[in-house]
Enzyme design. Structure first.
Site, PDB file in Angstrom:
ATOM      1  N   ASN A  76      24.604  -3.211 -16.618  1.00 53.88           N
ATOM      2  CA  ASN A  76      23.376  -3.573 -17.426  1.00 53.88           C
ATOM      3  C   ASN A  76      23.997  -3.630 -18.700  1.00 53.88           C
ATOM      4  O   ASN A  76      24.049  -2.446 -19.516  1.00 53.88           O
ATOM      5  CB  ASN A  76      22.267  -2.577 -17.309  1.00 53.88           C
ATOM      6  N   TRP A  77      24.232  -4.658 -19.350  1.00 53.65           N
ATOM      7  CA  TRP A  77      24.836  -4.789 -20.589  1.00 53.65           C
ATOM      8  C   TRP A  77      23.683  -4.370 -21.800  1.00 53.65           C
ATOM      9  O   TRP A  77      24.104  -4.149 -23.030  1.00 53.65           O
ATOM     10  CB  TRP A  77      25.134  -6.186 -21.033  1.00 53.65           C
ATOM     11  N   LYS A  78      22.493  -4.399 -21.426  1.00 55.23           N
ATOM     12  CA  LYS A  78      21.360  -4.347 -22.507  1.00 55.23           C
ATOM     13  C   LYS A  78      21.608  -5.373 -23.404  1.00 55.23           C
ATOM     14  O   LYS A  78      21.983  -6.419 -23.415  1.00 55.23           O
ATOM     15  CB  LYS A  78      21.264  -2.879 -22.801  1.00 55.23           C
TER      16      LYS A  78
ATOM     17  N   GLU B  49      16.735   5.909 -11.832  1.00 49.74           N
ATOM     18  CA  GLU B  49      17.315   6.349 -13.134  1.00 49.74           C
ATOM     19  C   GLU B  49      16.529   7.390 -13.727  1.00 49.74           C
ATOM     20  O   GLU B  49      15.307   7.022 -14.183  1.00 49.74           O
ATOM     21  CB  GLU B  49      17.283   4.895 -13.978  1.00 49.74           C
TER      22      GLU B  49
ATOM     23  N   GLY C 175      25.012   1.499 -17.586  1.00 43.85           N
ATOM     24  CA  GLY C 175      24.747   0.942 -18.905  1.00 43.85           C
ATOM     25  C   GLY C 175      26.004   0.948 -19.692  1.00 43.85           C
ATOM     26  O   GLY C 175      26.975   0.019 -19.445  1.00 43.85           O
ATOM     27  N   GLY C 176      26.127   1.946 -20.554  1.00 43.59           N
ATOM     28  CA  GLY C 176      27.163   2.090 -21.474  1.00 43.59           C
ATOM     29  C   GLY C 176      28.430   1.683 -21.073  1.00 43.59           C
ATOM     30  O   GLY C 176      29.311   1.084 -21.615  1.00 43.59           O
TER      31      GLY C 176
ATOM     32  N   SER D 220      23.962   7.411 -17.260  1.00 45.18           N
ATOM     33  CA  SER D 220      25.256   8.107 -17.716  1.00 45.18           C
ATOM     34  C   SER D 220      26.442   8.026 -16.493  1.00 45.18           C
ATOM     35  O   SER D 220      27.075   8.950 -16.577  1.00 45.18           O
ATOM     36  CB  SER D 220      24.991   9.593 -18.443  1.00 45.18           C
TER      37      SER D 220
ATOM     38  N   HIS E 262      13.016  -1.618 -15.846  1.00 42.44           N
ATOM     39  CA  HIS E 262      13.881  -0.490 -16.402  1.00 42.44           C
ATOM     40  C   HIS E 262      13.094   0.332 -17.172  1.00 42.44           C
ATOM     41  O   HIS E 262      11.979  -0.165 -17.888  1.00 42.44           O
ATOM     42  CB  HIS E 262      14.840  -1.377 -17.072  1.00 42.44           C
TER      43      HIS E 262
ATOM     44  N   GLU F  28      13.397   1.295 -20.328  1.00 41.28           N
ATOM     45  CA  GLU F  28      13.213   0.751 -21.443  1.00 41.28           C
ATOM     46  C   GLU F  28      12.102  -0.432 -21.585  1.00 41.28           C
ATOM     47  O   GLU F  28      11.557  -0.559 -22.545  1.00 41.28           O
ATOM     48  CB  GLU F  28      14.629   0.155 -22.098  1.00 41.28           C
TER      49      GLU F  28
ATOM     50  N   GLY G 168      21.815   6.896 -21.047  1.00 41.20           N
ATOM     51  CA  GLY G 168      22.190   7.035 -22.481  1.00 41.20           C
ATOM     52  C   GLY G 168      22.375   8.305 -23.138  1.00 41.20           C
ATOM     53  O   GLY G 168      22.657   8.358 -24.292  1.00 41.20           O
TER      54      GLY G 168
HETATM   55  P1  PGA Z   1      23.467   4.418 -19.121  1.00 44.46           P
HETATM   56  O1  PGA Z   1      22.200   3.340 -18.776  1.00 44.46           O
HETATM   57  O2  PGA Z   1      24.536   4.099 -18.043  1.00 44.46           O
HETATM   58  O3  PGA Z   1      24.252   3.896 -20.510  1.00 44.46           O
HETATM   59  O4  PGA Z   1      23.019   5.656 -19.209  1.00 44.46           O
HETATM   60  C1  PGA Z   1      21.725   3.227 -17.594  1.00 44.46           C
HETATM   61  C2  PGA Z   1      20.785   2.225 -17.522  1.00 44.46           C
HETATM   62  O5  PGA Z   1      19.831   2.270 -18.360  1.00 44.46           O
HETATM   63  O6  PGA Z   1      20.523   1.202 -16.642  1.00 44.46           O
END
Ligand code: PGA
Length: 251
Positions: free
Chosen positions: A10-12, A168, A235-236, A214, A96, A98, A174
């Protein structure tokens, strides 16, 4: 039949077109034939470019990060499920944390989005997970059960069979603070039991349940080795070629 394994990135809201192109080229050149399905979820405007870069790349597919609940109309700035389908998208991340937190997405709205995505033949990656106070209070399993039943239990078994679930925990997204493999396994097994109660053991047994929060090259293997963890939503670490490749190789 063994359950599908998935490593989703997930590049966000990260990477320009050029940066995205370089990342996809590096990933497809080095990944070989991945043991898990690799789903890349770039921002909307990168989708057609990533689709063409993935032509001929074994084991890679394309995902979006969101989608509107209506098929078309006067919704400035939004993107519909038919548009995503026309761009070659196969998966859509929905719910998600967010989106829930910053854009006010509710369980009821997500149920509609799930319907639209399924109607187009795409597969939702449905996210659920608890905030820290709920975890500390010890009601995290009930919280996640409620999210899943409110947005997914109206589905017919046939439609539900296309769902991917991503657990999640919000406190792990994050933050560099990953759920331990035991914490992930506890929740994944609780989710599978819930699915078995509602849809039966066979369906529960074939539903991929990903862990997110993470995930990195150092912890992926121990998370993915848990019996009910079928992969990750990353994500990251999905923005870094070597790190993401190591995660993809952690199955
Ligand atoms: P993260 O994000 O790996 O940067 O913690 C995961 C996500 O939000 O899908």
């Amino acid at each position: 039949m063994s359950r599908q394994k998935i490593a989703a990135g997930n590049w966000k809201m990260n990477l320009t077109l050029e940066e995205g192109r370089l990342l996809v080229e590096a990933l497809t050149q080095s990944a070989g034939t991945p043991k898990a399905e690799v789903v890349l979820c770039p921002p909307f405007m990168h989708l057609t470019m990533v689709k063409s870069l993935l032509a001929g790349a074994d084991g890679f597919s394309l995902g979006a990060q969101n989608c509107h609940q209506e098929l078309k109309g006067a919704f400035t700035g939004e993107v519909s499920a038919p548009m995503l389908k026309s761009a070659g998208v196969e998966y859509v991340i929905l719910g998600h944390s967010e989106r829930r937190e910053y854009f006010g997405e509710t369980d009821a709205l997500l149920a509609k989005k799930v319907d639209r995505v399924l109607e187009e033949g795409l597969r939702p990656i449905f996210c659920c997970g608890e905030p820290l106070p709920i975890r500390e209070e010890g009601t995290h399993v009930a919280h996640v059960r409620a999210q899943i039943s409110a947005s997914l239990f109206h589905l017919s078994p046939d439609l539900f069979s296309r769902i991917v679930i991503a657990y999640e925990p919000i406190w792990a997204i994050g933050t560099g603070r990953t759920a331990s493999p035991e914490q992930a396994q506890e929740m994944h097994s609780a989710i599978r039991s819930l699915l078995a109660e509602h849809f039966g053991a066979e369906m529960a047994g074939q539903t991929p349940i990903l862990y997110g929060g993470s995930v990195n090259a150092g912890n992926a293997a121990s998370l993915f080795s848990q019996p009910d963890v079928d992969g990750g939503l990353v994500g990251g670490a999905s923005l870094k070629t070597e790190e993401f490749l190591q995660i993809v190789r952690s199955f």
